[in-house]
Every structure is written in C-alpha cells, then in structure tokens.
Scaffold this active site. Structure first.
Site, PDB file in Angstrom:
ATOM      1  N   TYR A 258     -20.756  43.699 -30.762  1.00 33.18           N
ATOM      2  CA  TYR A 258     -20.036  43.786 -29.525  1.00 33.18           C
ATOM      3  C   TYR A 258     -18.837  42.368 -29.937  1.00 33.18           C
ATOM      4  O   TYR A 258     -18.071  42.358 -29.069  1.00 33.18           O
ATOM      5  CB  TYR A 258     -21.020  43.656 -28.344  1.00 33.18           C
ATOM      6  N   THR A 289     -19.480  51.929 -34.091  1.00 30.89           N
ATOM      7  CA  THR A 289     -19.217  50.783 -33.165  1.00 30.89           C
ATOM      8  C   THR A 289     -20.880  50.608 -32.534  1.00 30.89           C
ATOM      9  O   THR A 289     -21.781  51.770 -32.530  1.00 30.89           O
ATOM     10  CB  THR A 289     -18.328  51.067 -31.967  1.00 30.89           C
ATOM     11  N   ASP A 290     -21.002  49.379 -31.957  1.00 32.35           N
ATOM     12  CA  ASP A 290     -22.133  49.528 -31.050  1.00 32.35           C
ATOM     13  C   ASP A 290     -21.634  50.392 -29.854  1.00 32.35           C
ATOM     14  O   ASP A 290     -20.435  50.541 -29.833  1.00 32.35           O
ATOM     15  CB  ASP A 290     -22.615  48.038 -30.520  1.00 32.35           C
ATOM     16  N   TRP A 291     -22.665  50.665 -28.867  1.00 36.16           N
ATOM     17  CA  TRP A 291     -22.345  51.484 -27.888  1.00 36.16           C
ATOM     18  C   TRP A 291     -21.275  50.881 -26.962  1.00 36.16           C
ATOM     19  O   TRP A 291     -21.506  49.863 -26.295  1.00 36.16           O
ATOM     20  CB  TRP A 291     -23.532  51.914 -27.058  1.00 36.16           C
ATOM     21  N   GLY A 293     -18.533  49.687 -27.712  1.00 36.24           N
ATOM     22  CA  GLY A 293     -18.056  47.937 -28.232  1.00 36.24           C
ATOM     23  C   GLY A 293     -16.353  48.034 -28.438  1.00 36.24           C
ATOM     24  O   GLY A 293     -15.998  49.174 -28.893  1.00 36.24           O
TER      25      GLY A 293
END
Ligand code: BGC
Length: 800
Positions: A258, A289-291, A293
């Site tokens: 993030y 990506t992270d969720w 992000g």
C-alpha cells in the site's frame, strides 16, 4: 434503466459487433490450444482492460462488483460468480477465448474462506497453522515446506488458485500490527522461510503471492505512508528477503504493498516492479496490487503492476480511455495481460481440476501441531523447571488466555478453523490435572466481560479483556493445592492497526501484579511458576523475567496450540525454537522507535483541520504521511550488536532440555576465490534427544562502506539427535554473502580484507570462529539504479 444495466447493454452490444467481425474474419483462438500471443491479439480493448482489473470482493465497503456481462445474451466478459465463498477476490473470465477466472484467497497462516454456506450443509473449515513469526522460530525450512504443502492442498481442494501469502515484510519495529504475519527482523531467514513456504504451497499446483512488496512495515495510515529509505537499506534489508524468495522459489505472483517508497506508490513504481523485480531478479510471474492499493491505474499498468485487485469498472474505464487517448501504449497493456495469462494457464481452474471440497483436515492438524511445538522458544528454565515431572501434574492455570487461546492474529490473516485447543484442554489431554475451581472463576469472569464488551468490527481485533484480578485467598489456596502454577500472557493484533507501547508491548499493571502475586504465593510453598507467552510479536520481558522459574514463548500456534504447548511442557517435544527477532530491554532501545509509525505531513494536517496530527488506523481516510528509515541497515540484531545495546533476549536465542557441543569450524580454504565451504560438527552432549539450530554469522571488513558487527549468512537445523549422537553441517559461502550494497555504483561489493565466520547458538553465544582473506575488492553484481531517495537521508552509522 439503471446505470449498470445500461452499461451492460452497451458493453454487450459493442463486444457483440467485435465478436461478430472476428467470427467472420478468422477462427477465434482459445487459450491452451493457441498461443498466448494469438489470444491477446483476439482480445478487445474492453476485454483486456477488464481482465487486468479484478471482479471485486463482494463485502461491505469492498469492491464494485458491477458485472458488465450479466446481461442475458451478451458476449462474455466476466461471467465469474463468487466462485469460492469468502475468497478475497476473483478475476474476469473470457469464455469465448478460453480464459478462465482465477480465485485468490488469504493467507498467510492458512486458507481464509467462509466456513459455512447458505445453500449447503457441508462445512468449509480450514486449518489454522501457526503464525509466520512462530514458523520462522523453527529455523526449519523442511518443516515450513511441509506446512506449505498442507496449506496449498487446502487451497487446491477448496477450489482456489492462489494463496495470498506468504507475508514477508521485515520486523522493523515490534509495534507493527501485522508482524505476526511476517517472519523476522532478518532478511536471510525471511527469504529462506518464504522460499520454503512458496515451494511447499506451489508443490500442490496452486500459486502464492509473496506480499507486501515492499517496505510495508507499519499499519497506521498504511494507504498513504511515504517510506523514505536509502537504496542500501532497501537492497540489504527490505528487498533482500523478496529477492531470495523470487530467485529460489519463483512465486507465481507478487503482491505490491500500500505504501509509497521514496515518493512513489509501490504499485506505480516501475523501478520496483520492473527494474528490480523483473530485470534484476528475473521474476517470471505477475504482480497484483494489494486490495485497493495505489491511486493511478494507468501508472500501475506502466509500472508493471499487471493486475489491480480487487478491481473496479472505473479502473478498467480509465485504462481504456488512456489507450484511446494515446496516454497508454496498448503494447504495455498487452504485456500486462500476457504476464497474467502465462500464469493463468498453470492454475487448477484453467486445467479443469475437479476439487473435492474435502481436504484431509486431520492430517493437516498433525502438521500444524508439530510445527507449533517446534517453533516455541524456551526463554528461561531455572533449575530444569520444565519439562514438568510426573510429580508436578496438578496445575493451577492463571491468565485469561490459559482458557481462551489466541490461535493467530486478526484481519485478512485470520483463518476460519473448525476448532482450537486451549492451553488447559491441551494440558488435560496430556494427562495434567487442571484446577477446576480456578477454571470456573476464569470461565465466569470471561463470560461476563465478553457480554459487556462491544462486538468486534469486521477485520478489527476485539478489545482485549483485562486480566482478571485474582483474589489473594484464591491464589493462596491454589499455592497450597496445586504443584505448579502456569500463567499465560496473551496478545493479539492485526491488519489495520499498530500495537501500542503501553499495555501491549509493555505488560499491563494487572499482568505484572498477577505474575508477582502468584509467584510469591507459590515460591513461599517451594513450588514453581511457569509463564507462557501467547503472543504474535515481541513484548517487554526485562522488567519481570527474573520472577517466574520458566518462560515459554508459545507464540500464536494455530488451532492445535494447546496440544503443542502441552507437548513441550510435558517433555514429549524438546523445544528447539530460537528467536528470529530480538526482544529488546525497552521499547526506546528499538532503533526505529523515534521513527515509527511516521508523521502526518503538516500541510495535510492543516487542510484536514486536525489538531493532534494523529495518524489513523488503516481503515480511515488515508492522510499523506511520511516515515524516514534513519536507522538505515541497522535493524534488529544488526543494531544491537553493532552499537552495544544489550537486549533482553537476543536474536537466535532459545534453550533446550539438552545441551549441544559445537566442534571446530573448518574452512575449505583460507583465501576466498569463488566460494568457501565451512563445516562443523554438532553433538548432543546432554541427557535427552533434541534438535539444534546452528547459525552462521559473518563479520566483514569495513571498506568504503560501514558494516554491522555481524550478519546472518546461513543456518541449519540438525536432525533429531539422541544423546551422544552428532551430525556434520556444512555451509557454502558465495561471493554474494561477502558483499554489501554500494549505492554509489548500484552494485554489490565485497571489500578486500579479513572476513570472520562465526558459528553461534545465538547471535551472542558464538561457539566457534574462523577467518579467511579476500585479496582484492570484488564487484559481485551490478543492479539497476532504482528507488533513489530525492534527498539524502541522515542515516545512523557506527563510529569508525
Ligand atoms: C491485505 C492483504 C490481503 C488483501 C486481501 C488487504 O487488506 O493487506 O494482505 O491479502 O487485503 O484480503
């Protein structure tokens, strides 16, 4: 007509035209039958744009699950349903081209899915394995591989394609709320553990996602935290574990983090995701990506962040528009698609695997139990208090978490297990007698306290129940009736929140009082006291460790934790865990203490009208903030050993019920050319069988770069050695092992001079050493120039 339906029809119509034209101009290629390049050539822009943005995760406040192809009769982008309930996300499928969906589920302490479903009487429980911090403390890569195999098998048999793990950020600071999901303060142990986990999980034919790449070392305000860090600290500390995992095990995917690094979101950083990950390290998979992000989907595509999760139509539209406006070259998008498809064709769903929904949970529980016992660290054991002798079978168990064990942390790392074995139940199962009067008092207290405390919000930890104040008369009664006292201290933390110094890192007053009063009462009767630490990360121990007779760091051992603790306490298992992160004397000793978790930027604080400039938990509006890694490479033991700061329990420390002798360290040569092999013999010289962790440290000469006093360069765990048995262990030292990262030339350089190898039972307990020379400075590898901080950082340096 609502917007979604309108969009769906429009989308359907436009794709219909394209599909019609294609049918008439050529055969439609199919993934698996035709080449990936051919399939990409047949994809429409819409199909590509939706394919690189996931389908959302269908939870309150979560992703947009608008599905453009839900219109009956329309062509086929994204007809994925929620394929595995409770999985974190899925991707769009494109059936006309044979592109299947992919299912991603958390990670990392076991598969996280919903255990019960509306239209089914079946259950979908998963095994809660011990947390990563515990696994690292086993120092046993084979065991971690076995855990990975079992975890990966659940991923496969429950119909998911990827496990969102392992988590492998560095324990920069003990207060990071997600440290339990990560392995260590040291990159070598982090990298090797993660590589074994990746290999184990991927041996089942499913993928992993090593996360969170990179320098995601705090949870506070995590979506907007700008990490300012030197290239050297990045390469040697924060990226090194990822490099080892990528080069040794090729995870199928990597999850970007993030935060920003040196002013750029990691998911938008071409330096990180392309120059370093792909060019320098040879990563072959795709990056997600992270969720939610990052912020700019087009920049993410350009950076090489192939897949945006959980994805939204807005992102897909922004990508389409950028291509139409010539702001994003379609070849870049094609490359993202290709990188994903290369991996997609390896997934079980694409291969048509018929999953059973019935993994062998019993067999996996056995693995979880063994792993948990092997990662517990015996911190203190005066007068051989442990294992408890058959004469000390009557136990009085104090502390809330003796009755309600903490199996793992909270947030996305929480597993939905079918059951958990509490400490007292584990002990009873092992034949101990647990005092019922005390048990009843705790049961009643915990029931009442929970009834009063508010329900935990989704993903956030429930406020801990304050320790029960035990009536002195009850304590005295227990000291008379029981043979031994056991006190459990528990801690929980998780995603979105960092821990606090007071009442978390430090014990609460009630906990200190409990240790003191119980110890006084039992010691007055000549009886012993054992403290069990049911924690996910590092806590303060220096102020109270002299009081009890034994301290067992049980960590958060997963669903079988109570059985595993009983195995160690009873002596069925001889403890062999060692600390993979330092326990400092006090929080202020931590080298990053003054730079954690960072500060809100002043301008931002003013606009927001904030008076206190407090940072936020991760689930609130992100605010621009910054953290400077002024400690540079001096993280964990690298700092404590170089700057002479005594810890409470040092890196690599852990006791056993037996003793080991380490024989002379012999080197294959006294001069380094290409490699050196170091060999030692380890002998069990005590009375009971056991395993020993042998640690290889290196002290390198300071050339133009300053060097830590010592750095871990290898480790090995012996097999189970009977008393009198020995084993030879050997380690290979490569040029890379000698080198430090020189930012001036962006290369790994080994200075000429004398190098000393040290074999330790901990970072302080060095048993053998031997030296060799490197005649000439060596440039081991040149790397891309990447992630250069805009302004120089005033980094900590030892005086020469
Ligand atoms: C976490 C990730 C996780 C993802 C999906 C994020 O909030 O940071 O670790 O894999 O959610 O659940």
């Amino acid at each position: 007509m609502n917007k979604i339906r309108y969009f769906g029809l429009f989308f359907a119509a436009s794709l219909g035209v394209v599909a019609f034209m294609q049918i008439h101009s050529q055969e439609i290629p199919k993934l698996g039958k035709d080449s990936i390049k051919k399939v990409i050539a047949a994809m429409t822009l819409e199909e590509k744009a939706y394919f690189v943005t996931g389908r959302g995760m269908n939870m309150p406040g979560g992703g947009n699950t608008e599905n453009p192809s839900s219109t009956p009769g329309g062509p086929v982008v994204g007809e994925t349903r929620d394929l595995v309930e409770g999985a974190a996300g899925t991707t769009y499928e494109v059936p006309r081209l044979g592109i299947t969906a992919m299912v991603m589920a958390d990670g990392p302490a076991g598969l996280r899915i919903t255990p019960k479903r509306k239209n089914s009487n079946d259950t979908f429980y998963c095994t809660a394995f011990p947390v990563a911090t515990l696994l690292a403390s086993t120092w046993d890569t084979d065991l971690v591989y076995k855990v990975g195999q079992a975890m990966g098998n659940e991923v496969l048999e429950y119909g998911a394609d990827f496990l969102l793990g392992p988590g492998m950020n560095i324990h920069r600071n003990p207060l990071c709320g997600r440290n339990f999901e990560y392995y260590s303060e040291d990159p070598v142990i982090t990298g090797k553990m993660a590589a074994s986990m990746v290999r184990g999980v991927q041996s089942q034919g499913v993928g992993t996602s090593t996360k969170h790449f990179a320098a995601n070392n705090a949870e506070t305000n995590r979506n907007a935290l700008n990490t300012i860090v030197s290239e050297r600290a990045l390469r040697e500390i924060y990226l090194e574990g990822f490099r080892i995992a990528v080069e040794d095990a090729q995870p199928l995917t990597v999850m970007s983090s993030y935060n920003l690094i040196n002013d750029v979101y990691t998911s938008e950083s071409h330096d990180l995701l392309t120059k370093i990950l792909r060019n320098d390290w040879g990563f072959k998979g795709y990056v997600m990506t992270d969720w939610f992000g990052g912020s700019d989907p087009v920049a993410q595509m350009k950076a090489g962040n192939d897949l945006l999760m959980p994805g939204s139509p807005d992102q897909a539209k922004a990508i389409m528009k950028a291509v139409q406006d010539n702001k994003l070259d379609v070849s870049v998008l094609d490359q993202n698609v290709e990188q994903i498809l290369n991996i997609l064709v390896q997934t079980p769903r694409f291969r048509g695997y018929k999953y059973s929904n019935k993994p062998d949970l019993k067999a996996h529980a056995v693995v979880a139990r063994q792993a948990a016992a092997d990662g517990m660290v015996l911190l203190k054991n005066s007068n051989a208090t442990l294992p408890l002798s058959p004469k000390s079978r009557n136990l009085a168990a104090f502390g809330n978490t003796s009755y309600e064990i903490i199996t793992g942390g909270t947030g996305s790392g929480k597993v939905n297990e079918a059951y958990s074995v509490s400490l007292v139940d584990g002990l009873k199962g092992a034949g101990f007698v647990v005092n019922e009067e005390l048990r009843n008092a705790y049961d009643e207290y915990l029931r009442a306290a929970k009834a009063k405390s508010p329900q935990a919000r989704p993903l956030s930890p429930r406020a801990p129940v304050a320790e029960m104040a035990v009536d002195p008369a009850l304590t005295a009664g227990m000291a008379a009736a029981a043979d031994t006292a056991l006190i459990t201290i528990g801690r929980n933390s998780g995603e979105g929140f960092d821990r606090k110094e007071e009442n978390d890192f430090n014990l609460a007053q009630a906990e200190k009082d409990l240790i003191k009063s119980v110890s006084d009462a039992f010691h007055a009767k000549g009886k012993k006291v054992v403290v069990a630490l049911n924690v996910g990360g590092v806590i303060e121990t220096a102020s109270w460790k002299s009081i009890p007779d034994a301290i067992l760091l049980t960590w958060q051992g997963g669903q079988e934790a109570g059985n595993s603790i009983a195995d160690v306490i009873s002596g069925k298992v001889n403890p062999s865990g060692k600390l993979a992160s330092t326990f400092p004397v006090k929080y202020q000793d931590v080298p990053s203490a003054k730079n954690f978790p960072g500060v809100v930027l002043e301008a931002e604080a003013k606009t927001a009208g904030d008076k206190d400039q407090d940072l936020m938990t991760a689930f609130r509006r992100p605010r621009a903030s910054r953290v400077v890694y002024e400690e540079g490479i001096y993280v964990g033991y690298r700092y404590y050993e170089t700057f002479g700061v005594a810890p409470s329990y040092e890196f690599g420390y852990g006791l056993s019920y037996t003793k080991f002798d380490i024989g002379k360290l012999s080197l294959s040569s006294k001069k380094f050319s290409g490699k050196i092999t170091a060999t030692v013999q380890v002998k069990n010289s005590g009375q009971v069988a056991g395993k020993e962790v042998v640690q290889l440290y290196l002290s390198a000469p300071a050339g133009k770069l300053d060097k830590p006093a010592l750095e871990l360069r290898g480790f090995a765990k012996t097999r189970f050695l009977k008393p009198g048995e020995s084993q030879m262990l050997s380690f290979e030292i490569s040029p890379r092992n000698l080198a430090s990262f020189d930012s001036a030339s962006s290369s790994w350089v080994a200075a000429a001079g004398k190098y000393t190898l040290k074999i330790g039972a901990s970072s302080k307990d060095i048993r053998q050493s031997a030296s060799f020379d490197l005649d000439k400075e060596l440039t081991v590898k040149k790397e891309s120039i990447a992630l250069v901080p805009k302004t120089p950082i005033n980094e900590l340096k030892p005086s020469r």
